[in-house]
Design a protein around this motif. Structure first.
Motif, PDB file in Angstrom:
ATOM      1  N   ILE A   5      44.381  40.022  44.574  1.00  0.00           N
ATOM      2  CA  ILE A   5      43.945  41.310  44.042  1.00  0.00           C
ATOM      3  C   ILE A   5      43.375  42.202  45.140  1.00  0.00           C
ATOM      4  O   ILE A   5      43.631  43.407  45.180  1.00  0.00           O
ATOM      5  N   THR A   6      42.609  41.610  46.050  1.00  0.00           N
ATOM      6  CA  THR A   6      41.931  42.410  47.079  1.00  0.00           C
ATOM      7  C   THR A   6      42.816  42.694  48.293  1.00  0.00           C
ATOM      8  O   THR A   6      42.379  43.332  49.245  1.00  0.00           O
TER       9      THR A   6
ATOM     10  N   GLY B  42      43.710  43.939  34.618  1.00  0.00           N
ATOM     11  CA  GLY B  42      43.793  45.166  35.414  1.00  0.00           C
ATOM     12  C   GLY B  42      44.531  44.940  36.716  1.00  0.00           C
ATOM     13  O   GLY B  42      45.276  45.816  37.194  1.00  0.00           O
ATOM     14  N   SER B  43      44.353  43.748  37.308  1.00  0.00           N
ATOM     15  CA  SER B  43      45.002  43.451  38.585  1.00  0.00           C
ATOM     16  C   SER B  43      46.511  43.342  38.435  1.00  0.00           C
ATOM     17  O   SER B  43      47.264  43.639  39.369  1.00  0.00           O
TER      18      SER B  43
ATOM     19  N   ILE C 159      38.083  46.470  38.897  1.00  0.00           N
ATOM     20  CA  ILE C 159      39.413  46.645  39.486  1.00  0.00           C
ATOM     21  C   ILE C 159      39.511  48.000  40.191  1.00  0.00           C
ATOM     22  O   ILE C 159      40.125  48.115  41.264  1.00  0.00           O
ATOM     23  N   ILE C 160      38.909  49.019  39.602  1.00  0.00           N
ATOM     24  CA  ILE C 160      38.909  50.337  40.242  1.00  0.00           C
ATOM     25  C   ILE C 160      38.197  50.259  41.585  1.00  0.00           C
ATOM     26  O   ILE C 160      38.652  50.816  42.590  1.00  0.00           O
ATOM     27  N   GLY C 161      37.072  49.541  41.609  1.00  0.00           N
ATOM     28  CA  GLY C 161      36.343  49.364  42.860  1.00  0.00           C
ATOM     29  C   GLY C 161      37.148  48.571  43.879  1.00  0.00           C
ATOM     30  O   GLY C 161      37.150  48.888  45.075  1.00  0.00           O
ATOM     31  N   ILE C 162      37.863  47.540  43.408  1.00  0.00           N
ATOM     32  CA  ILE C 162      38.681  46.728  44.299  1.00  0.00           C
ATOM     33  C   ILE C 162      39.846  47.541  44.853  1.00  0.00           C
ATOM     34  O   ILE C 162      40.211  47.410  46.027  1.00  0.00           O
ATOM     35  N   ALA C 163      40.440  48.389  43.996  1.00  0.00           N
ATOM     36  CA  ALA C 163      41.536  49.247  44.467  1.00  0.00           C
ATOM     37  C   ALA C 163      41.044  50.163  45.590  1.00  0.00           C
ATOM     38  O   ALA C 163      41.753  50.388  46.582  1.00  0.00           O
ATOM     39  N   PHE C 164      39.823  50.674  45.438  1.00  0.00           N
ATOM     40  CA  PHE C 164      39.228  51.514  46.484  1.00  0.00           C
ATOM     41  C   PHE C 164      38.993  50.691  47.751  1.00  0.00           C
ATOM     42  O   PHE C 164      39.244  51.153  48.863  1.00  0.00           O
TER      43      PHE C 164
END
Length: 378
Positions: free
Chosen positions: A44-45, A124-125, A365-370
């Motif tokens: 994911i990350t 989400g991922s 997930i939004i934070g991880i996408a960032f």
């Protein structure tokens, strides 16, 4: 240095230390929850490929340079900076979620919230990772590897534990398969050990290290360690080969693993636990703990608790009661869809906590996408 070696060399820069430590922290957090693997968060990350190549960097060349005391060559070939920063994050997560915020306790006291968080995170991922595929790979043909991965993931997480031997070769095989699962997204290594009935065995041997039985424990755990090392070395090479040659298909299968794992991460589950007496002691019937246990209202919803055992009369006529320390572990679960706070089956359900957990997972997930976009050397 060959072209492949140049492409797979460690490109870690100290400037990305905070990003890698945070990602390691997320991986360590996932490893604490049964059914979730650190490989899931690595994928994911956006560091999954680097993780596989880092593990693969431990090869015969490193061993050869090590024996010849060529430490500069060892550090040049071995992805030590990447693994060091990731390991720091993992250790910090384990300390934080076992000592400061005991996640293993909240899994019993607030299961809907904890599992809801990871359900939202994984769901989400799936959308995040599919969105990052090239347009040419998001078509009807992509459904086949996605369905294959989902079927395999679902099959693994629904396997029923069975009685197994404790011979050298079986413990070796358990270690090699469990470590492979730990780096596979959607499949938990600890869950594989539960299926093979070696989870308690491994924990017991590790717990005995430092006691009078250290020697025997080290001998017993040796085949597991050898199996884990063998599985990690071989499997990381197989994965890197697949990612190099069949990137899109391999990624779609890995995403399928995530989809298949959602079955056991769904926050509303009828969970079955196995209880094991880890220790016991005899106390006087007038002891304060005995009084507290007698006055307690029911069994506490905790991973470990104490209960009263049989009452014994000693040779001098004193009445004693055995106090047992009991540990509980999850062995199976079956999802359901709650209709209201307390449905007709009288199961304790917290619908709101599950929904809040899923929402928090999506926000994470939004934070991880960032984090993926901001991280250097993705």
């Amino acid at each position: 240095m060959s072209k492949t070696e140049r492409e797979n060399r460690d490109k870690t820069d100290w400037k990305e230390s905070p990003y890698l430590i945070i990602k390691g922290f997320l991986m360590g957090s996932a490893d604490i929850v049964p059914g979730v693997s650190g490989g899931t968060l690595a994928l994911i990350t956006g560091i999954y490929h680097r993780l596989i190549y880092a593990i693969k960097s431990v090869d015969s060349k490193v061993v050869k340079h090590l024996f010849k005391l060529r430490f500069n060559k060892v550090f040049e070939h071995f992805h030590w900076k990447f693994l060091l920063l990731l390991f720091i994050g993992i250790i910090l997560a384990i300390i934080f979620f076992t000592r400061i915020v005991p996640l293993q306790v909240y899994m019993f006291t607030h299961p809907e919230l904890v599992y809801g968080l990871f359900f939202g995170l994984i769901l989400g991922s799936v959308f995040l990772l599919i969105a990052e595929l090239d347009n040419e790979n998001r078509n009807i043909k992509a459904l086949f590897p996605l369905l294959v991965g989902s079927a395999i993931g679902f099959w693994v997480v629904t396997l029923v534990p069975a009685e197994t031997p404790e011979t050298f070769w079986y413990v070796f095989i358990s270690g090699s398969i469990a470590i492979c699962a730990m780096i596979l997204p959607g499949i938990s290594g600890s869950y594989i050990l539960l299926i093979f009935r070696k989870y308690d065995y491994v924990l017991t041997q590790l717990g005995a290290i430092g006691s009078a039985e250290t020697g025997q424990a080290l001998i017993n755990i040796l085949p597991f360690v050898i199996g884990a090392a063998t599985g990690l070395i071989l499997f990381s090479r197989a994965l890197s080969w697949l990612l190099n040659r069949y990137y899109s298909i391999t990624l779609l299968i890995l995403i399928g693993f995530l989809i298949g794992s959602l079955y056991v991460i769904w926050p509303y589950q009828d969970r079955e636990y196995e209880e094991t007496v880890s220790s016991s002691e005899m106390l006087s019937t007038e002891h304060q703990l005995i009084t507290e246990l007698k006055d307690r209202d029911g069994i506490p919803n905790q991973p470990e608790y104490q209960r009263l055992g049989e009452e014994i009369e000693t040779e001098n006529g004193e009445r004693m009661i055995v106090v047992e320390s009991v540990s509980r572990k999850l062995i199976s679960s079956k999802p359901y869809f709650p209709k209201k706070e307390n449905d007709e089956t009288e199961r304790e359900v917290n619908l709101t906590q599950g929904m809040v957990g899923i929402g928090l997972g999506f926000l994470l997930i939004i934070g991880i996408a960032f984090l993926r976009k901001r991280s250097p050397n993705r």
